[in-house]
Every structure is written in C-alpha cells, then in structure tokens.
Design an enzyme around this catalytic site. Structure first.
Site: not given
Length: 141
Positions: A44, A48, A67, A105-106
């Site tokens: 993860y 990112h 964000y 991506w999700w």
C-alpha cells in the site's frame, strides 16, 4: 455550494463580480477511515509513493486539494483527509467514478483494505461508502 453574485452593469460597480461569475468554494473538509490489511502495509505504501498520474489528475479535476492518508500501524487504520473546493460535490464524485483508471486504482487498493462500513461492497459502488466518514469535532486554521 456555488454562489452567484448580482450587480448592476454601471461603471461604478465594475469591481464587483458580475451576475454570472462563480466564486470558488472556500473548502469543505472531509475525513474518512478504512482498515488496511496487515499483509498489505508495504504494498500500500509502495503504490501510494507513485500514484498513477491519471488518478492524481482526476483528483485535481474533481476539486479535491490538500489530500493526505495516514496509517496507524497498531490498529491498521488508514485515516484520510482532504478539502473539496468545487461547486458540486456529488457531481464531481460521479465524474471520479466514471474514470476507468480511477476505478482500476480503487479495485487494486480496495483488495488491500477492509471497510468499516456495514454493507459496503467497494469504492466504485458509492453507497454505502467504502471509507467510513468521520465527523470533525474541532478545527483551527
């Protein structure tokens, strides 16, 4: 969320916004949580560290700024915060969902997570939300 200002067209009022001009929303702050599966912590963080350019562009195009995602290694909780500065949050989130690269991506990141929202299926479904909304109880700019 948008505001339309009215003014006459007389020269003394030229410094005021015209009737059809939009004033950018000053920003609505959002916070959300989801649980990161322990076996995916490194992956993860890796994805990112190099978010796909198409995803970053869509985020900007949908009026999301400032964000951040934080991780608590003890609980596995991911905490996200962002500011929405557009005029139509629901419309912008629909535009986000329509982007095939964002959906890809999700799909990749959802499998690394566990939703904290009962009945949530995935990020693409929308409702109920995959990430659990969190109420802001204090803020100081």
């Amino acid at each position: 969320m948008s505001q339309l200002w009215s003014s006459s067209t007389s020269p003394e009022n030229e410094s005021r916004p015209r009737r059809d001009s939009k004033v950018r929303h000053p920003g609505r702050r959002f916070a959300q949580m989801v649980k990161l599966k322990p076996e995916f912590v490194d992956k993860y963080k890796e994805v990112h560290a190099a978010v796909w350019p198409e995803v970053l562009k869509q985020i900007r195009d949908c009026n999301i700024v400032d964000y951040s995602i934080f991780h608590d290694p003890e609980t596995g909780i991911l905490f996200a915060s962002f500011k929405y500065v557009g005029y139509d949050y629901a419309g912008d989130m629909e535009r986000m969902r329509e982007n095939p690269k964002v959906r890809e991506w999700w799909k990749m990141t959802d499998c690394m997570q566990e939703s904290l929202v009962p009945g949530a299926k995935d990020s693409e479904s929308g409702e109920p939300s995959w990430w659990k909304p969190v109420e802001e109880v204090f803020y100081t700019p």
